[in-house]
Motif scaffolding. Structure first.
Motif, mmCIF file in Angstrom:
data_model
loop_
_atom_site.group_PDB
_atom_site.id
_atom_site.type_symbol
_atom_site.label_atom_id
_atom_site.label_comp_id
_atom_site.label_asym_id
_atom_site.label_seq_id
_atom_site.Cartn_x
_atom_site.Cartn_y
_atom_site.Cartn_z
ATOM 1 N N CYS A 137 0.833 -1.210 0.000
ATOM 2 C CA CYS A 137 0.000 0.000 0.000
ATOM 3 C C CYS A 137 0.863 1.254 0.000
ATOM 4 O O CYS A 137 0.546 2.239 -0.682
ATOM 5 C CB CYS A 137 -0.922 0.002 1.220
ATOM 6 S SG CYS A 137 -2.194 -1.277 1.167
ATOM 7 N N GLU A 138 1.943 1.225 0.750
ATOM 8 C CA GLU A 138 2.823 2.394 0.816
ATOM 9 C C GLU A 138 3.563 2.606 -0.504
ATOM 10 O O GLU A 138 3.807 3.738 -0.924
ATOM 11 C CB GLU A 138 3.822 2.235 1.952
ATOM 12 C CG GLU A 138 4.661 3.481 2.218
ATOM 13 C CD GLU A 138 5.485 3.372 3.475
ATOM 14 O OE1 GLU A 138 5.841 4.427 4.033
ATOM 15 O OE2 GLU A 138 5.775 2.232 3.904
ATOM 16 N N GLN A 139 3.914 1.504 -1.183
ATOM 17 C CA GLN A 139 4.616 1.605 -2.463
ATOM 18 C C GLN A 139 3.680 1.887 -3.633
ATOM 19 O O GLN A 139 4.126 2.269 -4.716
ATOM 20 C CB GLN A 139 5.378 0.301 -2.744
ATOM 21 C CG GLN A 139 6.551 0.066 -1.822
ATOM 22 C CD GLN A 139 7.373 -1.147 -2.222
ATOM 23 O OE1 GLN A 139 8.458 -1.346 -1.708
ATOM 24 N NE2 GLN A 139 6.863 -1.961 -3.133
ATOM 25 N N GLY A 140 2.400 1.673 -3.426
ATOM 26 C CA GLY A 140 1.453 1.911 -4.505
ATOM 27 C C GLY A 140 1.411 0.804 -5.530
ATOM 28 O O GLY A 140 1.028 1.034 -6.678
ATOM 29 N N SER A 141 1.788 -0.410 -5.126
ATOM 30 C CA SER A 141 1.790 -1.533 -6.061
ATOM 31 C C SER A 141 0.414 -2.196 -6.075
ATOM 32 O O SER A 141 0.100 -3.041 -5.227
ATOM 33 C CB SER A 141 2.861 -2.557 -5.649
ATOM 34 O OG SER A 141 2.820 -3.677 -6.511
ATOM 35 N N LEU A 142 -0.398 -1.801 -7.030
ATOM 36 C CA LEU A 142 -1.761 -2.325 -7.107
ATOM 37 C C LEU A 142 -1.757 -3.821 -7.410
ATOM 38 O O LEU A 142 -2.617 -4.567 -6.923
ATOM 39 C CB LEU A 142 -2.541 -1.565 -8.181
ATOM 40 C CG LEU A 142 -4.051 -1.808 -8.230
ATOM 41 C CD1 LEU A 142 -4.700 -1.495 -6.896
ATOM 42 C CD2 LEU A 142 -4.690 -0.975 -9.335
ATOM 43 N N ARG A 143 -0.788 -4.289 -8.192
ATOM 44 C CA ARG A 143 -0.707 -5.723 -8.504
ATOM 45 C C ARG A 143 -0.427 -6.526 -7.244
ATOM 46 O O ARG A 143 -1.053 -7.562 -6.998
ATOM 47 C CB ARG A 143 0.392 -5.991 -9.534
ATOM 48 C CG ARG A 143 0.082 -5.506 -10.944
ATOM 49 C CD ARG A 143 1.032 -6.153 -11.938
ATOM 50 N NE ARG A 143 2.438 -5.992 -11.537
ATOM 51 C CZ ARG A 143 3.425 -6.744 -11.996
ATOM 52 N NH1 ARG A 143 3.179 -7.702 -12.871
ATOM 53 N NH2 ARG A 143 4.678 -6.528 -11.605
ATOM 54 N N SER A 144 0.505 -6.067 -6.435
ATOM 55 C CA SER A 144 0.822 -6.782 -5.198
ATOM 56 C C SER A 144 -0.348 -6.746 -4.231
ATOM 57 O O SER A 144 -0.641 -7.740 -3.554
ATOM 58 C CB SER A 144 2.060 -6.182 -4.539
ATOM 59 O OG SER A 144 3.220 -6.429 -5.316
ATOM 60 N N VAL A 145 -1.026 -5.598 -4.146
ATOM 61 C CA VAL A 145 -2.207 -5.505 -3.290
ATOM 62 C C VAL A 145 -3.253 -6.522 -3.737
ATOM 63 O O VAL A 145 -3.865 -7.217 -2.911
ATOM 64 C CB VAL A 145 -2.791 -4.078 -3.320
ATOM 65 C CG1 VAL A 145 -4.156 -4.034 -2.633
ATOM 66 C CG2 VAL A 145 -1.843 -3.103 -2.634
ATOM 67 N N GLY A 146 -3.443 -6.627 -5.060
ATOM 68 C CA GLY A 146 -4.417 -7.583 -5.586
ATOM 69 C C GLY A 146 -4.074 -9.014 -5.239
ATOM 70 O O GLY A 146 -4.946 -9.794 -4.821
ATOM 71 N N VAL A 147 -2.798 -9.393 -5.386
ATOM 72 C CA VAL A 147 -2.373 -10.762 -5.070
ATOM 73 C C VAL A 147 -2.501 -11.037 -3.582
ATOM 74 O O VAL A 147 -3.021 -12.084 -3.172
ATOM 75 C CB VAL A 147 -0.912 -10.983 -5.533
ATOM 76 C CG1 VAL A 147 -0.342 -12.265 -4.935
ATOM 77 C CG2 VAL A 147 -0.854 -11.049 -7.054
ATOM 78 N N LEU A 148 -2.039 -10.111 -2.760
ATOM 79 C CA LEU A 148 -2.051 -10.322 -1.313
ATOM 80 C C LEU A 148 -3.468 -10.437 -0.765
ATOM 81 O O LEU A 148 -3.713 -11.194 0.178
ATOM 82 C CB LEU A 148 -1.315 -9.177 -0.613
ATOM 83 C CG LEU A 148 0.201 -9.136 -0.815
ATOM 84 C CD1 LEU A 148 0.766 -7.818 -0.304
ATOM 85 C CD2 LEU A 148 0.877 -10.304 -0.123
ATOM 86 N N THR A 149 -4.386 -9.691 -1.320
ATOM 87 C CA THR A 149 -5.770 -9.749 -0.833
ATOM 88 C C THR A 149 -6.549 -10.912 -1.445
ATOM 89 O O THR A 149 -7.444 -11.461 -0.815
ATOM 90 C CB THR A 149 -6.497 -8.421 -1.122
ATOM 91 O OG1 THR A 149 -6.407 -8.118 -2.526
ATOM 92 C CG2 THR A 149 -5.882 -7.289 -0.334
#
Length: 299
Positions: A137-149
């Motif tokens: 979230c702090e880095q703004g990586s929407l792809r990582s947020v999507g995978v993690l959630t």
């Protein structure tokens, strides 16, 4: 015709075998063999390869290094071989980072997905108290947020969304501070508390949006139910924080929604009036302890 000598050898061989046993003895032997249960020792697991136990001076494992150097194939193979060893997948280096932390830091969602599918723990904190989702979230990586959630189990996700790092920021706070609107909206849709307060001063994401003068973020948070009448621990509403700031749009936006009592700035106490008045004015104060050159002055 078998020569006598060979015939004798055959006779000797048969006579020394089972044919020489009495029928009842033979039957008993068969029963005994059927009753025997060989107690084989339990199969011992193969020892783990040496690379699973080797660490660098920084506490990094082979998997840490493979992720750091963005060796996708090696990382995925190491994860595949260690699927049955969650302790290896969740190993923390000297900065308390797991391979999942590093996969997010280096923006490699493929590795993060493989780790989550292999059963790694997404709630482990690094030395700053950040879980991998905080970092994404702090880095703004929407792809990582999507995978993690997406690949995080429901009970893990709920706990992570509510958790604050050691600076008191939740994932929503971090995304709001950086102004990542898409991530903010994603977190809110997943159940993040829009009114969560920083433990140090009680600011919500809406207070932060006013501080940052981000009108789009203000609108988004209000749309998702942000409480405009929530006050900080010092008693300030988001609207009250608009005073002295440039954005009239934010001020007008919040004024219509804020109750009258929270539109005026709290009165500050007059420190001078709160102190008891001295008996003497400054001109009347008597000093009897003035010393010059080691000699007390006679006043």
């Amino acid at each position: 015709m078998v020569p006598r000598k060979e015939r004798a050898a055959l006779d000797d061989r048969h006579d020394s075998g089972l044919d020489s046993m009495k029928e009842e003895d033979y039957d008993q032997l068969v029963r005994d063999l059927r009753d025997i249960r060989l107690q084989l020792p339990a199969a011992q697991p193969a020892p783990a390869p040496a690379w699973r136990h080797q660490l660098t001076d920084d506490g990094d494992s082979f998997l840490h290094l493979a992720v750091i150097h963005e060796e996708l194939a090696l990382s995925l193979e190491a994860i595949r071989q260690a699927r049955a060893e969650p302790a290896f997948l969740d190993l923390q280096n000297h900065l308390s980072q797991t391979p999942l932390h590093l996969a997010v830091i280096t923006d490699q969602p493929e590795i993060a997905e493989a780790l989550l599918k292999a059963g790694c723990d997404p709630e482990i904190r690094d030395f700053r108290g950040n879980m991998p989702l905080h970092i994404a979230c702090e880095q703004g990586s929407l792809r990582s947020v999507g995978v993690l959630t997406q690949y995080c189990q429901a009970h893990h996700l709920h706990a992570i969304l509510q958790a604050a790092n050691y600076n008191g920021h939740t994932c929503l706070h971090l995304a709001s501070i950086q102004g990542y609107l898409a991530i903010v909206e994603c977190l809110l849709s997943l159940g993040a508390d829009v009114n969560a307060q920083e433990p140090c001063n009680g600011r919500t994401a809406l207070h932060l949006a006013v501080d940052l003068q981000n009108s789009e973020l203000v609108s988004l948070l209000v749309k998702h139910g942000a409480d405009v009448n929530k006050v900080t621990y010092q008693g300030y509403s988001p609207y009250q924080l608009t005073w002295g700031r440039d954005s009239s749009i934010i001020q007008e936006q919040l004024k219509q929604l804020t109750i009258a009592d929270l539109q005026m700035l709290p009165e500050s106490e007059d420190e001078e009036s709160s102190e008891s008045e001295s008996e003497f004015t400054e001109d009347e104060l008597m000093y009897d302890d003035c010393v010059i050159g080691g000699r007390q002055l006679a006043l």
